[in-house]
Design a protein around this motif. Structure first.
Motif, mmCIF file in Angstrom:
data_model
loop_
_atom_site.group_PDB
_atom_site.id
_atom_site.type_symbol
_atom_site.label_atom_id
_atom_site.label_comp_id
_atom_site.label_asym_id
_atom_site.label_seq_id
_atom_site.Cartn_x
_atom_site.Cartn_y
_atom_site.Cartn_z
ATOM 1 N N ALA A 83 119.044 24.566 33.008
ATOM 2 C CA ALA A 83 119.758 24.406 31.624
ATOM 3 C C ALA A 83 119.004 23.712 30.615
ATOM 4 O O ALA A 83 119.461 23.351 29.567
ATOM 5 C CB ALA A 83 121.120 23.631 32.227
ATOM 6 N N LEU A 84 118.013 23.107 30.977
ATOM 7 C CA LEU A 84 117.223 22.489 29.972
ATOM 8 C C LEU A 84 116.637 23.281 28.914
ATOM 9 O O LEU A 84 116.718 22.583 27.642
ATOM 10 C CB LEU A 84 116.358 21.446 30.655
ATOM 11 C CG LEU A 84 116.784 20.379 31.517
ATOM 12 C CD1 LEU A 84 115.682 19.406 32.011
ATOM 13 C CD2 LEU A 84 117.886 19.594 30.788
ATOM 14 N N ALA A 92 119.001 23.816 26.271
ATOM 15 C CA ALA A 92 119.334 22.719 25.488
ATOM 16 C C ALA A 92 118.317 22.206 24.633
ATOM 17 O O ALA A 92 118.640 21.652 23.555
ATOM 18 C CB ALA A 92 119.699 21.674 26.515
ATOM 19 N N TYR A 93 117.052 22.614 25.047
ATOM 20 C CA TYR A 93 115.960 21.907 23.863
ATOM 21 C C TYR A 93 115.933 22.989 22.767
ATOM 22 O O TYR A 93 115.797 22.649 21.666
ATOM 23 C CB TYR A 93 114.673 22.321 24.876
ATOM 24 C CG TYR A 93 113.566 21.960 24.091
ATOM 25 C CD1 TYR A 93 113.190 20.879 23.554
ATOM 26 C CD2 TYR A 93 112.553 23.003 23.817
ATOM 27 C CE1 TYR A 93 112.087 20.712 22.899
ATOM 28 C CE2 TYR A 93 111.488 22.765 23.127
ATOM 29 C CZ TYR A 93 111.053 21.587 22.554
ATOM 30 O OH TYR A 93 110.164 21.433 21.864
ATOM 31 N N GLN A 102 118.480 24.455 21.458
ATOM 32 C CA GLN A 102 119.518 24.002 20.649
ATOM 33 C C GLN A 102 119.353 22.614 20.209
ATOM 34 O O GLN A 102 119.663 22.529 18.643
ATOM 35 C CB GLN A 102 120.874 23.490 21.595
ATOM 36 C CG GLN A 102 122.112 23.125 20.907
ATOM 37 C CD GLN A 102 122.764 24.335 19.760
ATOM 38 O OE1 GLN A 102 122.238 25.641 20.039
ATOM 39 N NE2 GLN A 102 123.525 23.861 18.842
ATOM 40 N N PRO A 108 120.345 14.247 30.775
ATOM 41 C CA PRO A 108 121.539 14.163 30.155
ATOM 42 C C PRO A 108 121.284 13.683 28.683
ATOM 43 O O PRO A 108 121.937 13.939 27.957
ATOM 44 C CB PRO A 108 122.002 12.849 30.856
ATOM 45 C CG PRO A 108 120.783 12.368 31.670
ATOM 46 C CD PRO A 108 119.858 13.212 31.972
ATOM 47 N N HIS A 163 120.732 17.006 26.409
ATOM 48 C CA HIS A 163 122.156 17.515 26.452
ATOM 49 C C HIS A 163 122.956 16.791 25.268
ATOM 50 O O HIS A 163 123.731 17.500 24.326
ATOM 51 C CB HIS A 163 122.905 17.595 27.597
ATOM 52 C CG HIS A 163 122.605 18.578 28.750
ATOM 53 N ND1 HIS A 163 122.443 19.970 28.334
ATOM 54 C CD2 HIS A 163 121.908 18.640 29.974
ATOM 55 C CE1 HIS A 163 121.891 20.569 29.220
ATOM 56 N NE2 HIS A 163 121.427 19.923 30.282
ATOM 57 N N GLN A 164 122.895 15.452 25.293
ATOM 58 C CA GLN A 164 123.498 14.775 24.478
ATOM 59 C C GLN A 164 123.079 14.713 23.109
ATOM 60 O O GLN A 164 123.873 15.067 22.181
ATOM 61 C CB GLN A 164 123.482 13.236 24.795
ATOM 62 C CG GLN A 164 124.251 12.284 24.007
ATOM 63 C CD GLN A 164 123.880 10.825 24.207
ATOM 64 O OE1 GLN A 164 123.520 10.523 25.411
ATOM 65 N NE2 GLN A 164 124.664 9.992 23.635
ATOM 66 N N ALA A 214 123.827 18.074 21.028
ATOM 67 C CA ALA A 214 125.116 18.273 20.737
ATOM 68 C C ALA A 214 125.396 17.355 19.394
ATOM 69 O O ALA A 214 126.501 17.373 18.996
ATOM 70 C CB ALA A 214 126.167 18.006 21.810
#
Length: 232
Positions: free
Chosen positions: A94-95, A98-99, A101, A153, A156-157, A160
């Protein structure tokens, strides 16, 4: 008429009347003590090599890491480097999304940070080697597990987070990402102290002799001209 007893008979009679002869117990023999137990040398923390070169410890107890006392531009760009390492090296599928993004949302801020940080180094020729060292810093194998647990974490934080809020959040986030490394360095320094103490006390002691008198038991009242020792 009187008879004279032979001298030998008289001697035997006197000996019989004197009672059993007392023979002193033998002196205990020296028994060597077992050699001192040698403990194994302490091991470096987290499977680290024994000859690592780590940042210097400063008078306040902190470490001179690449993330200490850096500019706002360096803070943002170092975050990007840390998250890049996490996306490539942490065992978390999932990283990577997220990266991507994170790069998309904060494209403008990261572009400005890159430009400003390059100027801080003077030119690209100085900037690029410094960034290589930074990537290697975040990719240190002994710290990888703890780094990934911290970075996931946070990535992801911040992915967003609205673009306008990155500059406010970046310093605390970078400090969190640096913490697994400074904690490791503290453990590594403590291990060096333990290793030095172990080496100082690991020289074999000189052989020592001592008496264990309780295993030398003997009967001291011995009759009939025979010496009887109890079993050991």
């Amino acid at each position: 008429m009187f008879r004279v007893l032979p001298a030998l008979s008289l001697l035997a009679l006197a000996t019989a009347c004197a009672g059993p002869e007392r023979i002193a117990a033998p002196a205990p023999l020296p028994v060597p003590l077992p050699p001192p137990v040698q403990t194994a040398a302490p091991r470096a923390p987290d499977g680290a090599a024994a000859n690592l070169v780590i940042p210097a410890r400063l008078p306040d107890g902190s470490y001179a890491t690449p993330n200490r006392n850096v500019s706002a531009a360096a803070t943002a760009w170092h975050l990007r480097a840390a998250f890049n390492v996490a996306a490539l090296n942490c065992n978390d599928p999932a990283l990577a999304p997220a990266y991507n993004q994170f790069l998309k949302v904060h494209r403008g801020a990261l572009k400005d940070a890159h430009r400003a940080l390059t100027r801080e180094y003077g030119d690209v020729a100085a900037f690029d080697p410094a960034m290589t060292r930074l990537y290697n810093y975040f990719a240190q194998p002994p710290v990888m597990a703890r780094f990934c647990a911290t970075a996931a974490p946070l990535l992801h934080q911040l992915a967003a987070l609205p673009a306008s809020e990155l500059s406010a959040m970046a310093p605390a986030a970078l400090a969190q990402l640096d913490r697994p490394f400074t904690d490791f360095y503290a453990r590594y320094d403590a291990w060096r102290v333990d290793l030095a103490a172990w080496r100082a006390g690991s020289a074999p002691a000189s052989p020592r002799l001592a008496y264990a008198a309780e295993i030398f038991r003997a009967e001291t009242d011995i009759g009939g001209g025979t010496v009887t020792l109890a079993a050991r």
